[in-house]
Design an enzyme around this catalytic site. Sequence first.
Site, short mmCIF file in Angstrom:
data_model
loop_
_atom_site.label_atom_id
_atom_site.label_comp_id
_atom_site.label_asym_id
_atom_site.label_seq_id
_atom_site.Cartn_x
_atom_site.Cartn_y
_atom_site.Cartn_z
CG ASP A 1 -14.12 -13.66 9.10
OD1 ASP A 1 -13.79 -12.47 9.28
OD2 ASP A 1 -14.65 -14.05 8.05
CB CYS B 1 -17.30 -14.66 11.61
SG CYS B 1 -18.08 -15.95 12.55
#
Length: 237
Positions: free
Chosen positions: A123, A126
């Site tokens: 991600d 993230c």
Amino acid sequence: MFRYLLSGLTVSCLVLIAAYADDGPELQPLTRALGGVEPDFVGPSPVAGLYEVVVGSQILYVSEDGRYAINGSVIDVAEGRDVTEPRRAEIRAGMIEQVGEDRMVVFEPNGRPVNHTVTVFTDIDCGYCRKLHAEIQDYTNSGIRVRYLFYPRSGLKTPSYDKAVTVWCSGDRREALTRAKQGQHLKNLTCPNPVEDHYQLGGEIGVRGTPAILLDNGQMLPGYVPADRLSAILDAS
């Protein structure tokens, strides 16, 4: 949900399914319970009287009459081992390989031998994904090829999803991914892309957070793992 067939689902597997339709479990009740979805594979299980039925990434153990299905792991008590997890790993590995490296962002060990290949669901936003990527040279210096698939945890059509699409649509995807993970702003781009397919595949094989690291053998490691530890795990697997 986008469904990937197992890489091992060949003509021989189809013959097995046909054979077990006569001599194995009655699959019509199970197929009805699954909304008409046909199994991808049917074969004997380690437990007498139960058959292994694979549907997508799910393994079920089905009674001969098709009435009962067990969704869970089979444990060999005598040997103290989970006999289902290796099959799950094999299925995950097959589903990942069906994606094709032309639909991944791959970082190679430049000038070094390749010892292992891992696939990482990532991600852009993230924190631990960014930490992993900040150390990408440590992984490649250890002879580990890193193949990225996108898994925007916030879901489809969100800012994280748009960032993943932008990376994919950039002229240099590796550079764009590095810049995006450094927090740099990239002008939004759109083009035909595999991000939604990556996201759906991640959900299907059980990704619950990022980064999620898939080893060569299909074993899944949740979370960030530093390069030296990952190299040791790969060498031992």
